[in-house]
Design an enzyme around this catalytic site. Structure first.
Site, PDB file in Angstrom:
ATOM      1  N   ALA A   9       0.812  -1.219   0.000  1.00 17.41           N
ATOM      2  CA  ALA A   9       0.000   0.000   0.000  1.00 17.41           C
ATOM      3  C   ALA A   9       0.844   1.267   0.000  1.00 17.41           C
ATOM      4  CB  ALA A   9      -0.934   0.009   1.212  1.00 17.41           C
ATOM      5  N   LYS A  10       2.078   1.188   0.480  1.00 20.21           N
ATOM      6  CA  LYS A  10       3.016   2.318   0.522  1.00 20.21           C
ATOM      7  C   LYS A  10       2.396   3.533   1.190  1.00 20.21           C
ATOM      8  CE  LYS A  10       5.554   0.698  -3.555  1.00 20.21           C
ATOM      9  NZ  LYS A  10       4.680  -0.438  -3.945  1.00 20.21           N
ATOM     10  N   ARG A  11       1.713   3.298   2.300  1.00 21.03           N
ATOM     11  CA  ARG A  11       1.087   4.400   3.021  1.00 21.03           C
ATOM     12  C   ARG A  11       2.136   5.262   3.713  1.00 21.03           C
ATOM     13  NH1 ARG A  11      -3.429   3.987   0.205  1.00 21.03           N
ATOM     14  NH2 ARG A  11      -4.949   2.482   0.988  1.00 21.03           N
TER      15      ARG A  11
END
Length: 274
Positions: free
Chosen positions: A94-96
């Site tokens: 998700a690379k939040r």
């Protein structure tokens, strides 16, 4: 599931450093799946069931589901993996990365809504943006460090007090942020010299390595640069080269053959004396 324990067991018991990335693109699905309301789930489920005994983890990319309003199919897929392949950890790619209060909601999304075992994060906002994820003590927290795309050098190679920014990230995560042993780093297979540098900085910390297969990363260089003394420490991701190895009704069998070939190629270089 404790992510780190499950990952270590998969490395050992399945003799595998292979991570299969689940990036479903309906435009590339076999003809018999097109138009089905649950085509994304069915495509990914078939890939999972065909390859689960060959991998150390699966990595669904949330954008490929959200873009098609298929978050419910993502949740169903992760439930399927946990039910049918319960020792296989799932990384939500998700690379939040956001301020603390928003990060709390992203952590709930990843770990409670989707029931992922680990999540990828962007470290740019610093330690407080990571804390909400670290509060889930059984989960993995995988931070971007040296990414596989060419433009990653725009920022990741900047000098910060005598070291490159990606080196500072590796040092911060391994020395200051990993007090609970939950952390790992993303380092692209397209940059084996940087993989080796990150390994030197971080010791035995697991590394998620995208970039082999369609992105052109070299398997031998990747494994030699990133393996630990015990011959593991890596989650080497392949997505498109496995997912779309076949275009017919036998696509899952073709995916399995590609996964077997990739795992065998990785294992050629796992032992330190080779």
């Amino acid at each position: 599931m404790n992510f780190m324990h499950a990952l270590s067991a998969a490395w050992r018991e399945r003799n595998s450093l292979l991570c299969v990335g689940l990036d479903p693109d309906p435009a590339r699905f076999p003809a018999h799946l097109r138009g089905q309301t649950d085509a994304i789930f069915e495509f990914c489920r078939a890939i999972v069931d065909a390859t689960a005994d060959l991998v150390c983890c699966f990595k669904p990319q949330i954008a490929y589901f959200a873009a098609h309003r298929a978050e419910d199919q993502l949740a169903a897929l992760i439930r399927h993996i946990h039910t049918q392949h319960p020792t296989t950890p799932v990384i939500l790619d998700a690379k939040r990365g956001d301020i603390g209060s928003t990060a709390e909601q992203y952590a709930i999304e990843a770990f409670e809504r989707f029931q992922a075992d680990a999540v990828t994060l962007n470290p740019y906002l610093g330690r407080d943006s990571i804390e909400p994820f670290l509060s889930f003590r059984e989960k993995g927290v995988i931070l971007l460090c040296r990414t596989s795309n060419p433009g990653g050098s725009d920022l990741q190679f900047l000098d910060v007090g005598g070291e490159k920014l990606y080196e500072r990230v590796a040092r911060l995560v391994s020395e200051a942020w990993n007090s609970s042993g939950q952390c790992a780093l993303v380092v692209g297979a397209t940059f084996p010299a940087e993989i080796a540098r990150v390994r030197a900085i971080t010791g035995e910390m697991p590394l998620l390595v995208p970039g082999i297969g369609a992105q052109g990363g070299d398997i031998e260089a990747t494994v030699r640069a990133g393996r630990t003394r015990s011959g593991d420490g890596l989650m080497i991701n392949s997505s498109r080269a496995i997912l779309y190895a076949g275009a017919g009704e036998d696509f899952a069998a073709a995916a399995r053959a590609a996964a077997e070939e990739t795992r065998a190629a990785i294992n050629l270089y796992r032992t330190i004396d080779r």
